[in-house]
Design an enzyme around this catalytic site. Structure first.
Site, mmCIF file in Angstrom:
data_model
loop_
_atom_site.group_PDB
_atom_site.id
_atom_site.type_symbol
_atom_site.label_atom_id
_atom_site.label_comp_id
_atom_site.label_asym_id
_atom_site.label_seq_id
_atom_site.Cartn_x
_atom_site.Cartn_y
_atom_site.Cartn_z
ATOM 1 N N THR A 515 56.864 31.608 12.221
ATOM 2 C CA THR A 515 57.278 31.356 10.838
ATOM 3 C C THR A 515 56.123 30.920 9.937
ATOM 4 O O THR A 515 56.304 30.793 8.737
ATOM 5 C CB THR A 515 58.345 30.241 10.756
ATOM 6 O OG1 THR A 515 57.783 29.023 11.255
ATOM 7 C CG2 THR A 515 59.577 30.594 11.551
ATOM 8 N N CYS A 516 54.953 30.663 10.491
ATOM 9 C CA CYS A 516 53.821 30.168 9.696
ATOM 10 C C CYS A 516 54.131 28.839 9.042
ATOM 11 O O CYS A 516 53.535 28.472 8.034
ATOM 12 C CB CYS A 516 53.424 31.112 8.564
ATOM 13 S SG CYS A 516 53.233 32.762 9.050
ATOM 14 N N ASP A 517 55.075 28.101 9.563
ATOM 15 C CA ASP A 517 55.405 26.797 9.018
ATOM 16 C C ASP A 517 54.778 25.785 9.970
ATOM 17 O O ASP A 517 54.908 25.922 11.188
ATOM 18 C CB ASP A 517 56.935 26.647 8.992
ATOM 19 C CG ASP A 517 57.380 25.368 8.326
ATOM 20 O OD1 ASP A 517 56.829 24.304 8.674
ATOM 21 O OD2 ASP A 517 58.281 25.439 7.477
#
Ligand SMILES: *Cc1c(COP(=O)(O)O)cnc(C)c1O
Length: 652
Positions: A515-517
């Site tokens: 998620t690139c979070d």
């Protein structure tokens, strides 16, 4: 062979150890501590799910199932459910109570109900209804939707339906009709205001309800959910309201409907002493209500039966200091101790065990997409003469790390590194100064880690070292969709590779999702030493898949998950294991397509396709692309809409 990291220094990991064995993998990942006997490692080094079906446990390798999924076109990530592992949990719970009941000559029986909120997925509910019928295992419903599920799926009229939560007249009518058809459907009063609605509906339809009252136990339990109990609990009747309810029932000549006492202490109760105190308190209320003249007959002890996610057998949040047999024995014994002196007949014992029933049967399987090595570039043989003076100082530090100075070297290295970064920010050091300073620092940290391993002394300021040196394994999954409790309440789940377990895992790693979070990562792992910030994984070989599994995820994860970054539901596969070790794919559910998730957030994909077509047509008009190219692009756009939301490997 001694493996070398790219910087040329020895890896933090101990070098390849020919004496590594499957037994060491079992111990490292705690398989037998958290697995409740349902998981093991085969001689081929593969993680197997196993069930006690024949004389010997019937085993299926998870890698085998993944292979079968691949052949059927089912992509990773996937939730794998083992249908008859769920059956075995229901059996274990019912048999354990039966055993305790025999042991204490208890004069009544046990009736389990599955709280639907813990896993509402249709297949799970149907399996519980089908297999549970043999044990008269029923359902607990906390909403109208859940009551509708219970009414349509329950097949056995000896099973109970327990309705908790706030109930409006629609909810109540439905429950009354169920009772009229012969189902044992109880309304549990959560607030005094529900009673007038129930009495009104009951009079109007001419159907008497089965009633229960939910009390607020005073015992404060350990663990995360301790606010379900105690004075501050938002659920249940206060003692004053309880008395008022009894009065109202007496006045309307309905006290004979009050037959059940409900007491839920909270979920995941790690400490058996709390369970004992809760049962004792519930029994006091139970006998008090009998004194008031209510017939009673049913004692519902709610959920709380824990799952040992850590495999630690302690009373820490994600663990438990008791076994199923002990849980049942404690309940039965406490009821006898409390009610026998009062000559009160033994009630039907009800538990609403959710977590412990479904956690084991589901696992999340995913492949690793990429690994970010913590030290990507090799160090040069000597420093360029043009390097900044501070970089030269750092280089010196790296030359002298030893047993008697590693703590000092650690501090010096971080100091010089931060100074160089600061100079870079102010334009006084070059990009290459900064890059090489970062790399030398990592080399120092690796040496410090090696020294640290040689000593038993504890250095609290070096606690972050494993994380600083860990590799990041990027997994093809979304934490927010599939493991929301890790993000929301720092839940710990067992995580491990499902193959290559005869090889030593030689990397320190943490696991990031796609998620690139920055919250989308798994960085709490349980092993024999307690909770760790990194785990051990294998070096991923070029061109080979590396599969990881997250276990005990059957409870609460699937519907709590959200669409962060629009990663949707994963594929789900259910298998049934046979005694001879073969297995069937009994059900398959395709996960969300991109079109599906877009429609959840109110996009119309027809309109979007048209908008993309207009964009492409404009490009044709302007001569930027050909009409043939437009056709190709439209095809790709439509294929994307139909595609899986997760990373798909190209098939050639
Ligand atoms: C959530 C809940 C349960 C389930 O608890 P587990 O610890 O998962 O067994 C049971 N009863 C009630 C009232 C609940 O709210």
């Amino acid at each position: 062979m001694v493996d070398k990291s790219p910087s040329g220094s020895p890896l933090v990991a101990t070098p390849y150890d020919a004496s590594w064995s499957i037994a060491k993998s079992l111990e490292l990942y705690g398989v037998r501590d958290w697995g409740e006997g349902y998981f093991d490692i085969s001689a081929a080094g593969e993680l197997v799910a196993q069930l006690p079906l024949g004389k010997q446990a019937s085993q299926v390798a998870l890698l085998d199932i993944i292979q079968g999924m691949k052949e059927r076109g089912i992509e990773m990530p996937s939730i794998l459910r083992i249908e008859n592992l769920l059956d075995d949990r229901i059996k274990a719970l019912n048999e354990a109570f039966k055993h305790a009941i025999n042991e204490y000559s208890y004069q009544n029986h046990y009736r389990g109900v599955f709280p639907i909120k813990v896993n509402q997925q249709c297949h799970v509910i149907e399996e519980i209804a089908d297999f549970g019928a043999g044990y008269h295992h029923g359902f607990e419903a906390g909403s109208k939707a859940e009551l509708i599920i219970a009414l349509s799926k329950l097949k056995d009229d000896q099973s109970l339906i327990i309705c908790n939560g706030y109930k409006d007249s629609e909810f109540i009518e439905l429950g009354l009709y169920a009772k009229e058809m012969g189902l044992k459907c109880f309304f549990v009063l959560e607030t005094p205001s529900e009673l007038p609605i129930i009495l009104e509906c009951s009079q109007r339809l001419g159907i008497e309800p089965l009633l229960g009252v939910r009390i607020r136990p005073l015992v404060i339990v350990d663990g995360h959910w301790n606010e379900d109990s105690g004075d501050r609990s938002i659920f249940g009747l206060s003692t004053a309201s309880l008395i008022k309810v009894v009065e109202q029932l007496k006045e309307s000549n309905m006290l004979h409907c009050l037959q059940l006492l409900h007491c839920h202490l909270g979920s995941q109760i790690p400490n058996i002493r709390n369970i004992r105190s809760g049962v004792l308190e519930a029994c006091r209320f139970y006998s008090g209500l009998m004194e008031e003249g209510a017939p009673m007959g049913f004692l519902d002890l709610g959920g709380g039966l824990a799952v040992d996610y850590e495999g630690a057998r302690t009373n820490s949040h994600h663990s438990m200091n008791y076994q199923l047999d002990e849980y049942c024995a404690n309940i039965v014994e406490t009821i006898c101790e409390c009610l026998d002196p009062l000559a009160i007949p033994h009630p039907v014992i009800i538990s609403e065990s959710g977590r412990s029933t479904v956690a084991y049967s589901s696992m999340l399987l995913f492949n690793v997409l990429d690994v970010r090595d913590h030290c990507p570039a090799p160090l040069p043989d000597s420093l360029p003469g043009s390097s900044h003076e501070l970089v030269h100082n750092l280089w010196q530090v790296n030359q002298v790390v030893a047993a008697d100075n590693f703590q000092e070297c650690y501090n010096d290295a971080l100091f010089y590194r931060d100074e160089v970064r600061e100079l870079f920010r102010r334009g006084q050091a070059s990009l290459s100064d900064r890059a090489i300073a970062d790399n030398i620092t990592l080399a120092v940290l690796e040496k410090v880690a090696v020294e640290l391993k040689q000593t038993d002394k504890h250095y609290p300021e070096l606690n972050n070292l494993p994380e600083m040196l860990a590799d990041t394994y990027y997994g093809n999954f979304s934490l927010f969709q599939s493991l929301p409790d890790i993000w929301a309440i720092d839940q710990v789940f067992p995580v491990m590779p499902i193959h290559r377990l005869q090889e030593e895992p030689d990397r320190d790693a943490l696991i990031a999702d796609i998620t690139c979070d920055c919250d989308g990562k798994i960085d709490h792992f349980s092993n024999a030493k307690g909770i760790q910030r990194t785990t051990r994984l294998h070096t991923v070989h070029e061109g080979e898949e590396y599969y990881l599994g997250v276990f005990l995820v059957g409870a609460y994860q699937e519907t709590l998950g959200d669409l962060h970054n629009l990663f949707g539901d994963t594929n789900v596969v259910s298998v049934h294991i046979h005694a001879d070790g073969s297995y069937d794919f009994v059900r398959e559910f395709q996960g969300d397509s991109i079109a599906d998730v877009l429609s959840y957030v109110e996009y119309d994909t027809k309109i979007m396709t048209e908008e993309f077509r207009q964009l492409a047509e404009k490009a044709v008009k302007q001569g930027k692309i050909t009409a043939a190219k437009r056709k190709q692009m439209m095809k790709a756009f439509k294929a994307s809409l139909d595609g899986y939301t997760y990373f798909e490997k190209e098939e050639h």
